[in-house]
Design a protein around this motif. Structure first.
Motif, PDB file in Angstrom:
ATOM      1  N   GLY A 102      45.022  35.385  42.863  1.00 20.27           N
ATOM      2  CA  GLY A 102      45.476  36.072  44.054  1.00 20.27           C
ATOM      3  C   GLY A 102      45.528  37.582  43.852  1.00 20.27           C
ATOM      4  N   VAL A 103      46.112  38.269  44.822  1.00 17.65           N
ATOM      5  CA  VAL A 103      46.216  39.729  44.797  1.00 17.65           C
ATOM      6  C   VAL A 103      47.686  40.119  44.915  1.00 17.65           C
ATOM      7  N   TRP A 104      48.190  40.824  43.919  1.00 19.85           N
ATOM      8  CA  TRP A 104      49.594  41.234  43.947  1.00 19.85           C
ATOM      9  C   TRP A 104      49.776  42.433  44.873  1.00 19.85           C
ATOM     10  N   ARG A 105      50.814  42.353  45.712  1.00 18.98           N
ATOM     11  CA  ARG A 105      51.131  43.433  46.641  1.00 18.98           C
ATOM     12  C   ARG A 105      52.585  43.878  46.430  1.00 18.98           C
ATOM     13  N   LYS A 151      46.384  36.133  49.158  1.00 19.52           N
ATOM     14  CA  LYS A 151      45.104  35.466  48.914  1.00 19.52           C
ATOM     15  C   LYS A 151      45.202  34.421  47.805  1.00 19.52           C
ATOM     16  N   ILE A 152      46.235  33.587  47.891  1.00 24.08           N
ATOM     17  CA  ILE A 152      46.394  32.523  46.897  1.00 24.08           C
ATOM     18  C   ILE A 152      45.487  31.351  47.274  1.00 24.08           C
ATOM     19  N   PRO A 153      45.179  30.464  46.322  1.00 23.95           N
ATOM     20  CA  PRO A 153      44.296  29.335  46.621  1.00 23.95           C
ATOM     21  C   PRO A 153      44.847  28.438  47.729  1.00 23.95           C
ATOM     22  N   PRO A 168      54.851  34.628  49.715  1.00 29.49           N
ATOM     23  CA  PRO A 168      54.601  33.873  48.481  1.00 29.49           C
ATOM     24  C   PRO A 168      54.842  34.715  47.235  1.00 29.49           C
ATOM     25  N   LEU A 169      55.534  34.140  46.279  1.00 33.84           N
ATOM     26  CA  LEU A 169      55.783  34.817  45.003  1.00 33.84           C
ATOM     27  C   LEU A 169      55.256  33.969  43.848  1.00 33.84           C
ATOM     28  N   GLY A 178      43.237  20.841  34.813  1.00 35.93           N
ATOM     29  CA  GLY A 178      44.487  21.480  34.436  1.00 35.93           C
ATOM     30  C   GLY A 178      45.167  22.167  35.597  1.00 35.93           C
ATOM     31  N   GLN A 179      46.165  22.991  35.269  1.00 35.23           N
ATOM     32  CA  GLN A 179      46.927  23.688  36.301  1.00 35.23           C
ATOM     33  C   GLN A 179      47.273  25.099  35.835  1.00 35.23           C
ATOM     34  N   VAL A 180      47.427  25.978  36.812  1.00 36.45           N
ATOM     35  CA  VAL A 180      47.815  27.365  36.545  1.00 36.45           C
ATOM     36  C   VAL A 180      49.080  27.674  37.338  1.00 36.45           C
ATOM     37  N   LEU A 181      50.051  28.283  36.674  1.00 32.81           N
ATOM     38  CA  LEU A 181      51.272  28.757  37.315  1.00 32.81           C
ATOM     39  C   LEU A 181      51.245  30.276  37.273  1.00 32.81           C
ATOM     40  N   VAL A 182      51.489  30.903  38.409  1.00 39.62           N
ATOM     41  CA  VAL A 182      51.476  32.366  38.486  1.00 39.62           C
ATOM     42  C   VAL A 182      52.850  32.856  38.939  1.00 39.62           C
ATOM     43  N   HIS A 183      53.433  33.760  38.152  1.00 33.58           N
ATOM     44  CA  HIS A 183      54.703  34.395  38.511  1.00 33.58           C
ATOM     45  C   HIS A 183      54.469  35.894  38.615  1.00 33.58           C
ATOM     46  N   GLY A 184      54.540  36.450  39.827  1.00 31.60           N
ATOM     47  CA  GLY A 184      54.245  37.855  40.045  1.00 31.60           C
ATOM     48  C   GLY A 184      55.433  38.766  39.852  1.00 31.60           C
ATOM     49  N   GLY A 185      56.083  38.658  38.714  1.00 31.30           N
ATOM     50  CA  GLY A 185      57.246  39.501  38.444  1.00 31.30           C
ATOM     51  C   GLY A 185      57.522  39.557  36.956  1.00 31.30           C
TER      52      GLY A 185
END
Length: 212
Positions: A102-105, A151-153, A168-169, A178-185
Motif C-alpha cells: 500500500g501507500v502510507w499517507r 491502496k491496500i490489497p 485503514p492502519l 503465506g501472509q503479510v501483516l503491515v503496521h504503518g506506525g
C-alpha cells in the motif's frame, strides 16, 4: 525513510536462527527478551540474503531497516512468503519491497480524536487489546501511528483504523501460501513492556508468525 545500501560483506554479526527472525539494523532486538523464549532470533538486514530460511516461519521487519536494500532483495522476501512464510512489516513502507504494502499517507491532525485508534476486523495479534491503550500512551496520543495506508490489497482484512474517518492502519493479506501483516506506525514490539493490554501484541504477534 529508505536508506542507502551498505555492502553485506561488512556485516559479521552472528545470526540466531529461530522460528521467528527479527530483522534489524542494530537497533531493537527481541531475541532474549522476556516472553519471547527460544522462538525469536535476530539478523541484521544486510545478512538476510545469506541466511538459510528453511526452518524459519516468520520475519519481523523492523521499521528502521534499509528499505532500498529490502527492495533489492524483493525476490527473496516474496519467495519466503509465497512458500508459506509470514512477514510482519513495521513502520512506513516507502519502497515496493513486497507487493501489496500500500501507500502510507500522513494524517492532518489537530487533536486526539484525529489519531484515535479503533479495532477493525478481528485478528489474533490484537486479541484482547483495548484500543484506548493504543490511542494514548502516558497521556500522549500519536505514538501508535500518525498516518494511514492507502491502496491496500482488495483481499486484505483491516485490523485497526485511525482517526475520525476510521482510515485503514493495520492490515493483513494473503500472498501465495503465506501472509503479510503491515503496521504503518511505530513497531508493535515497542509496547511489549507497557503496563496495559497493549503488551499483549508482541507475544501474540510471535504466536501468529509461527503458525502455518
Amino acid at each position: 525513510m529508505p536508506q542507502s545500501n551498505r555492502p553485506p560483506s561488512t556485516i559479521d554479526e552472528p545470526t540466531a536462527i529461530a522460528a521467528v527472525l527479527h530483522v534489524t539494523m542494530g537497533t531493537e532486538n527481541l531475541a532474549g527478551e522476556p516472553g519471547t523464549g527460544p522462538r525469536v532470533g535476530q539478523v541484521d538486514v544486510y545478512n538476510l540474503p545469506h541466511v538459510d530460511l528453511t526452518t524459519v516461519r516468520g520475519l519481523i521487519i523492523g521499521g528502521g531497516v534499509d528499505q532500498i536494500f529490502l527492495e533489492r532483495n524483493r525476490d527473496l522476501l516474496i519467495g519466503f512468503v509465497t512458500r508459506g512464510g509470514r512477514i510482519a512489516v513495521m513502520g512506513h513502507a516507502l519502497t515496493d519491497f513486497l507487493p501489496g504494502l500500500g501507500v502510507w499517507r500522513k494524517l492532518a491532525y489537530t487533536g486526539p480524536k484525529d489519531l484515535a485508534i479503533t479495532l477493525g476486523d478481528p485478528h489474533p495479534v490484537w486479541d484482547g487489546v483495548d484500543p484506548a491503550d493504543l490511542s494514548s500512551r502516558k497521556g500522549v496520543t500519536g505514538f501508535y501511528a500518525r498516518g494511514y495506508v492507502d491502496k491496500i490489497p482488495d483481499d486484505a482484512i483491516v485490523t485497526t483504523r485511525i482517526g475520525r474517518h476510521a482510515l485503514p492502519l493495520d492490515f493483513v493479506y494473503p500472498l501465495g501460501d503465506g501472509q503479510v501483516l503491515v503496521h504503518g506506525g511505530n513497531d508493535l514490539t515497542g509496547w511489549k513492556n507497557d503496563p496495559n493490554t497493549s503488551a499483549r501484541m508482541t507475544p501474540q504477534l510471535i504466536d501468529w508468525l509461527t503458525q502455518r
